[in-house]
Enzyme design. Structure first.
Site, PDB file in Angstrom:
ATOM      1  N   ASN A  90       0.994  -1.100  -0.153  1.00 43.84           N
ATOM      2  CA  ASN A  90      -0.112   0.133  -0.199  1.00 43.84           C
ATOM      3  C   ASN A  90       0.711   1.183  -0.039  1.00 43.84           C
ATOM      4  O   ASN A  90       1.601   1.338   0.882  1.00 43.84           O
ATOM      5  CB  ASN A  90      -0.900   0.018   1.090  1.00 43.84           C
ATOM      6  CG  ASN A  90      -1.720   1.212   1.330  1.00 43.84           C
ATOM      7  OD1 ASN A  90      -2.517   1.761   0.812  1.00 43.84           O
ATOM      8  ND2 ASN A  90      -1.168   2.228   2.444  1.00 43.84           N
ATOM      9  N   GLU A  91       0.684   1.992  -1.006  1.00 43.24           N
ATOM     10  CA  GLU A  91       1.346   3.567  -0.929  1.00 43.24           C
ATOM     11  C   GLU A  91       2.940   2.989  -0.749  1.00 43.24           C
ATOM     12  O   GLU A  91       3.512   3.732   0.290  1.00 43.24           O
ATOM     13  CB  GLU A  91       0.855   4.563  -0.248  1.00 43.24           C
ATOM     14  CG  GLU A  91      -0.547   4.803  -0.501  1.00 43.24           C
ATOM     15  CD  GLU A  91      -1.269   6.118   0.285  1.00 43.24           C
ATOM     16  OE1 GLU A  91      -0.524   6.651   0.970  1.00 43.24           O
ATOM     17  OE2 GLU A  91      -2.226   6.405  -0.097  1.00 43.24           O
TER      18      GLU A  91
ATOM     19  N   GLU B  91      -8.517   3.904  -2.934  1.00 42.00           N
ATOM     20  CA  GLU B  91      -8.682   4.986  -1.972  1.00 42.00           C
ATOM     21  C   GLU B  91      -9.119   6.326  -2.666  1.00 42.00           C
ATOM     22  O   GLU B  91      -8.196   6.619  -3.526  1.00 42.00           O
ATOM     23  CB  GLU B  91      -7.294   5.207  -1.252  1.00 42.00           C
ATOM     24  CG  GLU B  91      -7.039   3.884  -0.199  1.00 42.00           C
ATOM     25  CD  GLU B  91      -5.900   4.464   0.796  1.00 42.00           C
ATOM     26  OE1 GLU B  91      -5.604   5.558   1.248  1.00 42.00           O
ATOM     27  OE2 GLU B  91      -5.180   3.211   1.071  1.00 42.00           O
TER      28      GLU B  91
HETATM   29  O1  AHR Z   1      -7.337   6.329   4.406  1.00 38.80           O
HETATM   30  C1  AHR Z   1      -6.348   6.760   5.220  1.00 38.80           C
HETATM   31  C2  AHR Z   1      -4.873   6.538   4.670  1.00 38.80           C
HETATM   32  O2  AHR Z   1      -4.557   7.284   3.600  1.00 38.80           O
HETATM   33  C3  AHR Z   1      -4.545   4.964   4.340  1.00 38.80           C
HETATM   34  O3  AHR Z   1      -4.074   4.351   5.214  1.00 38.80           O
HETATM   35  C4  AHR Z   1      -3.315   5.402   3.354  1.00 38.80           C
HETATM   36  O4  AHR Z   1      -3.053   4.515   2.473  1.00 38.80           O
HETATM   37  C5  AHR Z   1      -3.723   6.793   2.787  1.00 38.80           C
HETATM   38  O5  AHR Z   1      -2.531   7.689   2.686  1.00 38.80           O
END
Ligand code: AHR
Length: 545
Positions: A215-216, A350
């Site tokens: 993730n990211e 997201e």
């Molecule tokens: O949704 C909140 C956060 O935003 C998540 O954990 C992250 O992936 C993003 O930066």
């Protein structure tokens, strides 16, 4: 605006010039018209739509209506999980009111356990009778009891009828840890992990439809360069296997790589790196999706309030959210170069509005209200995804309960459904429907320096062949008369629902839960044409018989 125009008229009246009665009458008349145009009771604007139901576009994948549940604030603990001994009505610890609400919007998939949390999550801490208590350093530094783990998540999905989208830990985990998690979840063979799963209460293999690999990873997931991430991606893609016998043929688990996080130049090269490698990939690794994250924020250092705002903040947020169109087009174009057959989906896993935390809440819990503005924002984004249905085949709004742009807000035993929730409910017929092109001149709505399209619209045919039309009126002051002409479809009758409220920042609260709820709207169907009047700042969905 009206007073500005009046003063402009006065300035034009040169000193010493003799005023004729006719000119004076014209000036007064013009001023009155200008005042009327700015008044809330002004005549409705007209927008004509052409819906060509004989032309079928791509399928609007139901997975674009996906949700995201991270171990963050009260998103999971209290929002979903209250524990078996809670006085809040629950089934095996999962609250019944939330389950019933989510079933009604037919949630297709839920992404879990994060977000940034996923890259610090170690799944073994969330199984079995003894659960260690750990920390959640990303989100408020609070205690993570691990009482909601793998089995509880899969039980929750079972109760709401959704598919699992599991994000494995690339940042601080290992390929072996992730591979063992998938074996634990999915194998039907009598391995030690299979026996452990059965001993923990589930002998049948679980279904895992989607796997997020990190993730990211360019940021909270480990600050990796695209090349470092790519090497990790290949290893995880190779070794993290789904063994569920029911998922070997046609229903394979789809693997989703980390993609861009906005419009910055570094994300162009990230996307190019991953997609170029994929184009030349060996048999030993593969991906089916590339994730994109994009939140609606005007200023990260001074975030807008989620409630108690006016027309300026309404306009600025909607303008910002419409940037999603440019981002999706930009990354789709890059993907098209390496994947013209669109095998790899763009997964917007997201997205949503990110506002300032509500006063008095833990800033690490990302608690915000959800207003009519968010409902309109949600509709605009869902429409963008639907228009890009060939490439955007999955999306997950952040986040499902109590965090950011939530569907549901809870406070202990209380629960309220947000305006965004009702948009998801109204859009249920668009799940897996076939996109139908709509052409229209949207007109414009202007407030100060902000100009937005007045209207947005999409249409689709559901799996039974019924035609559905969604129309959003962004203008918070003027109603809009819609006249939709239909080709390739007769229109004997039409009916639908509209979502609006008195103010752009109207919200549902525990005390007044029905301030922003859909209401029936009447539609005239005659001679292949539909006519309806949209309230200002409204989202409307109708079906045509
Ligand atoms: O949704 C909140 C956060 O935003 C998540 O954990 C992250 O992936 C993003 O930066």
């Amino acid at each position: 605006m009206a007073s500005t125009l009046s003063s402009k008229i006065r300035t034009d009246h040169l000193p010493g010039r003799k005023e004729s009665p006719v000119r004076r009458a014209l000036l007064v008349g013009l001023a009155l018209v200008c005042v009327a145009l700015n008044a809330p009771f002004a005549l409705a604007q007209k927008v004509e739509l052409s819906v060509d139901a004989s032309r079928a576009g791509a399928k609007i994948d139901r997975n674009i209506f996906g949700q995201f549940a991270e171990h963050l604030g009260h998103g999971v603990y209290e929002g979903i999980w209250v524990g078996k001994d809670s006085p809040i009505p629950n089934t095996r610890g999962i609250r019944n009111d939330v389950v019933a609400a989510l079933r009604a919007i037919k949630v297709p998939n839920v992404r879990w356990p994060g977000g940034c949390f996923a890259d610090e999550y170690h799944w073994r801490k969330g199984i079995g009778p003894e659960r260690p208590v750990t920390l959640n350093p990303n989100w408020g530094g609070v205690v993570e009891p691990n009482t909601f783990g793998t089995h509880e998540f899969m039980d929750f999905l079972d109760q709401i009828g959704a598919e699992a989208y599991i994000s494995v830990n690339v940042g601080s985990g290992t390929p072996q840890e992730a591979a063992e998690w998938l074996e634990y979840l999915t194998t039907a063979q009598p391995t030690t992990l299979e026996k452990e799963r059965a001993a923990n209460g589930h002998s049948a293999p679980y279904r895992v439809a989607f796997l997020g690999i990190g993730n990211e990873s360019w940021d909270c997931g480990g600050n990796m360069t695209p090349y470092y991430y790519l090497s990790q991606l290949k290893i995880y893609s190779r070794f993290v296997r789904n063994f569920n016998p029911a998922q070997q043929d046609g229903q394979q688990m789809l693997k989703i790589a980390v993609g861009p996080g906005g419009g910055e130049p570094r994300f162009t090269s990230w996307t190019e790196t991953v997609m170029k490698a994929w184009q030349n990939h060996q048999w030993s690794w593969d991906i089916n999706g590339l994730s994109m994250h994009s939140y609606t924020v005007v200023n990260w250092d001074k975030k807008f309030a989620s409630v108690g705002f006016g027309e300026t903040e309404y306009g600025r947020i909607l303008k910002a959210t419409l940037e999603m169109e440019g981002l999706v087009s930009k990354y789709s174009a890059i993907m098209d170069r390496y994947d013209p057959q669109k095998r790899v989906a763009l997964v917007v896993d997201e997205w949503g509005a990110w506002y300032a935390p509500l006063p008095g809440t833990n800033p690490g819990f990302l608690v915000q209200q959800n207003s009519l503005r968010d409902a309109i924002l949600a509709a605009l984004n869902l429409n963008i995804f639907a228009r890009h249905a060939e490439r955007v085949r999955m999306a997950n709004i952040a986040q499902m309960i109590n965090v950011l742009q939530a569907m549901i807000i809870t406070d202990k035993e209380k629960m309220v459904l947000t305006p965004t929730y009702y948009v998801y409910k109204m859009y249920v017929p668009f799940q897996d429907a076939t996109f139908v092109p709509v052409t229209f001149n949207p007109g414009t709505y202007t407030h100060g320096a902000i100009t937005l399209p007045r209207v947005d619209a999409i249409a689709a045919k559901d799996t039974d062949g019924k035609l559905w039309l969604e129309v959003t009126n962004l203008d918070p002051n003027q109603p809009v008369e819609i006249e939709a002409s239909l080709a390739g479809q007769t229109a004997k009758s039409a009916a639908g629902e509209t979502l609006t409220a008195p103010k752009v920042d109207s919200v549902n609260t525990f005390e007044a839960p029905n301030a922003v709820v859909p209401k029936p709207i009447s539609v005239k169907a005659q001679g292949g044409k539909l006519s309806l009047k949209l309230e200002p700042k409204s989202v409307t969905v109708i079906s045509v018989e």
